[in-house]
Design a protein around this motif. Sequence first.
Motif, PDB file in Angstrom:
ATOM      1  N   TRP A  27     -15.189  12.061  -1.824  1.00 31.28           N
ATOM      2  CA  TRP A  27     -14.797  11.005  -0.901  1.00 31.28           C
ATOM      3  C   TRP A  27     -13.949   9.998  -1.661  1.00 31.28           C
ATOM      4  CZ3 TRP A  27     -15.664   5.747  -1.305  1.00 31.28           C
ATOM      5  CH2 TRP A  27     -15.170   4.994  -0.225  1.00 31.28           C
ATOM      6  N   ASP A  28     -12.960   9.415  -0.958  1.00 29.68           N
ATOM      7  CA  ASP A  28     -12.113   8.399  -1.580  1.00 29.68           C
ATOM      8  C   ASP A  28     -11.901   7.239  -0.607  1.00 29.68           C
ATOM      9  OD1 ASP A  28     -10.437   7.290  -3.571  1.00 29.68           O
ATOM     10  OD2 ASP A  28      -8.650   8.203  -2.693  1.00 29.68           O
ATOM     11  N   GLY A  29     -11.754   6.056  -1.148  1.00 29.43           N
ATOM     12  CA  GLY A  29     -11.505   4.868  -0.317  1.00 29.43           C
ATOM     13  C   GLY A  29     -10.405   4.008  -0.911  1.00 29.43           C
ATOM     14  N   GLU A  80      -4.209  17.501  -3.079  1.00 30.31           N
ATOM     15  CA  GLU A  80      -5.449  17.334  -2.336  1.00 30.31           C
ATOM     16  C   GLU A  80      -5.499  15.928  -1.769  1.00 30.31           C
ATOM     17  OE1 GLU A  80      -6.331  14.824  -5.083  1.00 30.31           O
ATOM     18  OE2 GLU A  80      -8.247  15.385  -4.192  1.00 30.31           O
ATOM     19  N   ASN A  81      -5.829  15.840  -0.492  1.00 33.30           N
ATOM     20  CA  ASN A  81      -5.892  14.566   0.217  1.00 33.30           C
ATOM     21  C   ASN A  81      -6.662  14.760   1.510  1.00 33.30           C
ATOM     22  OD1 ASN A  81      -4.804  11.821  -0.264  1.00 33.30           O
ATOM     23  ND2 ASN A  81      -2.988  12.900  -0.996  1.00 33.30           N
ATOM     24  N   PRO A  82      -7.155  13.678   2.106  1.00 33.15           N
ATOM     25  CA  PRO A  82      -7.758  13.797   3.433  1.00 33.15           C
ATOM     26  C   PRO A  82      -6.714  14.219   4.475  1.00 33.15           C
ATOM     27  CG  PRO A  82      -8.411  11.758   2.360  1.00 33.15           C
ATOM     28  CD  PRO A  82      -7.305  12.332   1.537  1.00 33.15           C
ATOM     29  N   ILE A 138      -1.439  21.966  -9.357  1.00 29.43           N
ATOM     30  CA  ILE A 138      -1.807  20.995  -8.324  1.00 29.43           C
ATOM     31  C   ILE A 138      -1.521  19.569  -8.786  1.00 29.43           C
ATOM     32  CG2 ILE A 138      -4.236  20.938  -9.117  1.00 29.43           C
ATOM     33  CD1 ILE A 138      -5.016  20.517  -6.124  1.00 29.43           C
ATOM     34  N   ARG A 139      -0.997  18.772  -7.849  1.00 26.80           N
ATOM     35  CA  ARG A 139      -0.775  17.357  -8.119  1.00 26.80           C
ATOM     36  C   ARG A 139      -2.105  16.618  -7.993  1.00 26.80           C
ATOM     37  NH1 ARG A 139      -1.915  12.651  -4.581  1.00 26.80           N
ATOM     38  NH2 ARG A 139      -1.145  10.940  -5.869  1.00 26.80           N
ATOM     39  N   VAL A 140      -2.376  15.723  -8.955  1.00 28.41           N
ATOM     40  CA  VAL A 140      -3.499  14.788  -8.798  1.00 28.41           C
ATOM     41  C   VAL A 140      -2.974  13.366  -8.986  1.00 28.41           C
ATOM     42  CG1 VAL A 140      -5.351  16.386  -9.474  1.00 28.41           C
ATOM     43  CG2 VAL A 140      -4.182  15.031 -11.237  1.00 28.41           C
ATOM     44  N   ASP A 160     -11.385   3.162   4.279  1.00 27.70           N
ATOM     45  CA  ASP A 160     -11.585   4.612   4.143  1.00 27.70           C
ATOM     46  C   ASP A 160     -10.281   5.342   3.844  1.00 27.70           C
ATOM     47  OD1 ASP A 160     -12.913   7.064   4.204  1.00 27.70           O
ATOM     48  OD2 ASP A 160     -12.706   7.292   6.373  1.00 27.70           O
ATOM     49  N   ASN A 161     -10.347   6.263   2.900  1.00 28.84           N
ATOM     50  CA  ASN A 161      -9.279   7.257   2.754  1.00 28.84           C
ATOM     51  C   ASN A 161      -9.820   8.553   3.361  1.00 28.84           C
ATOM     52  OD1 ASN A 161      -7.142   8.857   1.998  1.00 28.84           O
ATOM     53  ND2 ASN A 161      -7.136   8.306  -0.149  1.00 28.84           N
ATOM     54  N   GLY A 162     -10.974   8.988   2.867  1.00 31.57           N
ATOM     55  CA  GLY A 162     -11.646  10.123   3.508  1.00 31.57           C
ATOM     56  C   GLY A 162     -12.121  11.158   2.508  1.00 31.57           C
ATOM     57  N   PHE A 163     -12.693  12.231   3.036  1.00 29.45           N
ATOM     58  CA  PHE A 163     -13.079  13.372   2.201  1.00 29.45           C
ATOM     59  C   PHE A 163     -11.821  14.212   1.971  1.00 29.45           C
ATOM     60  CE2 PHE A 163     -17.198  12.052   3.735  1.00 29.45           C
ATOM     61  CZ  PHE A 163     -18.034  12.282   2.643  1.00 29.45           C
ATOM     62  N   ARG A 164     -11.658  14.633   0.730  1.00 24.88           N
ATOM     63  CA  ARG A 164     -10.394  15.264   0.346  1.00 24.88           C
ATOM     64  C   ARG A 164     -10.447  16.789   0.445  1.00 24.88           C
ATOM     65  NH1 ARG A 164      -7.364  10.871  -2.254  1.00 24.88           N
ATOM     66  NH2 ARG A 164      -5.904  12.365  -3.149  1.00 24.88           N
ATOM     67  N   GLN A 165      -9.322  17.364   0.840  1.00 21.31           N
ATOM     68  CA  GLN A 165      -9.178  18.810   1.043  1.00 21.31           C
ATOM     69  C   GLN A 165      -7.988  19.285   0.224  1.00 21.31           C
ATOM     70  OE1 GLN A 165     -11.728  19.228   2.808  1.00 21.31           O
ATOM     71  NE2 GLN A 165     -11.899  17.417   4.111  1.00 21.31           N
ATOM     72  N   ASN A 187       2.311  10.021  -8.930  1.00 27.89           N
ATOM     73  CA  ASN A 187       1.998   8.977  -7.955  1.00 27.89           C
ATOM     74  C   ASN A 187       2.286   9.463  -6.544  1.00 27.89           C
ATOM     75  OD1 ASN A 187       1.067   6.121  -8.646  1.00 27.89           O
ATOM     76  ND2 ASN A 187       2.457   6.564 -10.356  1.00 27.89           N
ATOM     77  N   PHE A 188       1.544   8.922  -5.573  1.00 26.70           N
ATOM     78  CA  PHE A 188       1.666   9.431  -4.211  1.00 26.70           C
ATOM     79  C   PHE A 188       3.095   9.307  -3.662  1.00 26.70           C
ATOM     80  CE2 PHE A 188       1.223   9.416   0.421  1.00 26.70           C
ATOM     81  CZ  PHE A 188       0.692  10.688   0.556  1.00 26.70           C
ATOM     82  N   SER A 189       3.806   8.259  -4.060  1.00 28.21           N
ATOM     83  CA  SER A 189       5.161   8.051  -3.537  1.00 28.21           C
ATOM     84  C   SER A 189       6.099   9.216  -3.881  1.00 28.21           C
ATOM     85  CB  SER A 189       5.743   6.738  -4.078  1.00 28.21           C
ATOM     86  OG  SER A 189       5.696   6.735  -5.486  1.00 28.21           O
ATOM     87  N   ASN A 224       0.848  -1.203   0.000  1.00 32.16           N
ATOM     88  CA  ASN A 224       0.000   0.000   0.000  1.00 32.16           C
ATOM     89  C   ASN A 224       0.878   1.245   0.000  1.00 32.16           C
ATOM     90  OD1 ASN A 224      -0.034   1.321   2.930  1.00 32.16           O
ATOM     91  ND2 ASN A 224       0.025  -0.895   3.197  1.00 32.16           N
ATOM     92  N   ASN A 225       0.249   2.394  -0.250  1.00 31.13           N
ATOM     93  CA  ASN A 225       1.006   3.642  -0.424  1.00 31.13           C
ATOM     94  C   ASN A 225       1.031   4.521   0.827  1.00 31.13           C
ATOM     95  OD1 ASN A 225      -1.542   4.773  -0.329  1.00 31.13           O
ATOM     96  ND2 ASN A 225      -1.612   5.423  -2.467  1.00 31.13           N
ATOM     97  N   LEU A 226       0.535   4.002   1.950  1.00 31.53           N
ATOM     98  CA  LEU A 226       0.392   4.841   3.155  1.00 31.53           C
ATOM     99  C   LEU A 226       1.505   4.578   4.163  1.00 31.53           C
ATOM    100  CD1 LEU A 226      -3.437   4.312   3.438  1.00 31.53           C
ATOM    101  CD2 LEU A 226      -2.277   6.396   2.655  1.00 31.53           C
TER     102      LEU A 226
HETATM  103  O1  X2X Z   1      -2.498   9.236  -4.082  1.00 31.90           O
HETATM  104  C1  X2X Z   1      -3.179   9.763  -3.180  1.00 31.90           C
HETATM  105  O2  X2X Z   1      -3.322  10.980  -3.077  1.00 31.90           O
HETATM  106  C2  X2X Z   1      -3.870   8.888  -2.168  1.00 31.90           C
HETATM  107  C3  X2X Z   1      -2.866   8.421  -1.154  1.00 31.90           C
HETATM  108  O3  X2X Z   1      -4.884   9.581  -1.550  1.00 31.90           O
HETATM  109  C4  X2X Z   1      -4.455   7.753  -2.911  1.00 31.90           C
HETATM  110  O4  X2X Z   1      -4.064   6.627  -2.758  1.00 31.90           O
HETATM  111  C5  X2X Z   1      -5.528   8.061  -3.872  1.00 31.90           C
END
Ligand code: X2X
Length: 333
Positions: free
Chosen positions: A236-238, A211-213, A171-173, A147-152, A194-196, A34-36
Amino acid sequence: ITRRTMMIGTGAVALGAAFHTRAYAADFTYKFANNLQPAHPLNVRLKEATDKILEESGGRMQINVFPASQLGNDTETLSQLRAGATEFFSLSPLILSTLVPNAAISGIGFAFPDYDSVWKAMDGELGAYARAEIEKKGLVPMEKIWDNGFRQITSSTKTINTPADLEGFKIRVPPSPLWQSMFTAFGAAPTTINFSEVYTALSTGVVDGQENPLAIASTAKLYEVQKHCAMTNHMWDGFWFLANKRSWEALPEDIREIVAKNLNASALDQRTDTQKLNDTVREELTKNGMTFTDPDKAAFREKLKAAGFYTDWKGKFGDEAWGILEKAVGTSL
Ligand code: X2X
């Protein structure tokens, strides 16, 4: 029989052992990527689930957790999952849409007003629809989405109060057509990363925002490289918990049951944790130097509408998927 007896006999030793070590060879040793960060509720609850799975399977099923994109970024890990090189992976429905286009339906901007409507939809018909789409592409999703959450929206350069403030904003997406489209519709200048690579991209100024929770702003220490946060709740994202199909089917029925039961139970615990963290971490982020604004969300939604975002995506997802989403949220989008 001799081997099984031996494993149960040494089980106590193995259970106390660290993340990636074991006192004996389990029948099945699978990887979960996972990426977290390890401190994120997804990894905390996952550790609990994998411990229980090892214990309840009598040491036969070991899942090693690789957090923080250790095995590769999301795009690479999705390929590994499809090839069976990584057996389990948790992924946003929107990034998964690069393989399963209609999986992204849950990420439509401002579709869900609150968590109640999210879980009703994702544990109900909308989630079942998405899982069926995922299965058609040869991946096995667990029933409960995490859950990831509601994004800000966060920024290093300016406060965002209105959609006009997003005009030309770098902005990064995440890698996903729906994300790219949403921020293009806002009038911003989105870049897929990518998030990494997000922390580095922010710290070197490749982009000015992301943007992220808040749970991610906190656990990935984005507050070190971002100053402002606009509480837009724009989607919202999960994370679907996905298995490679061949790896999943290689497990005996009883182990599959133990794995699914514990993962789904931990997903419910993780939802509670993440929601709580997203609700409470604002104070901690403020102490770490971030400033918060609470913009009028309706203006952002209107901007998407005026840009044709909803009409475009209704066309792309099709009437069936769109109808299930509208039924779930009880309103026309
Ligand atoms: O990449 C993102 O921003 C993250 C960590 O929220 C996702 O996995 C979609």
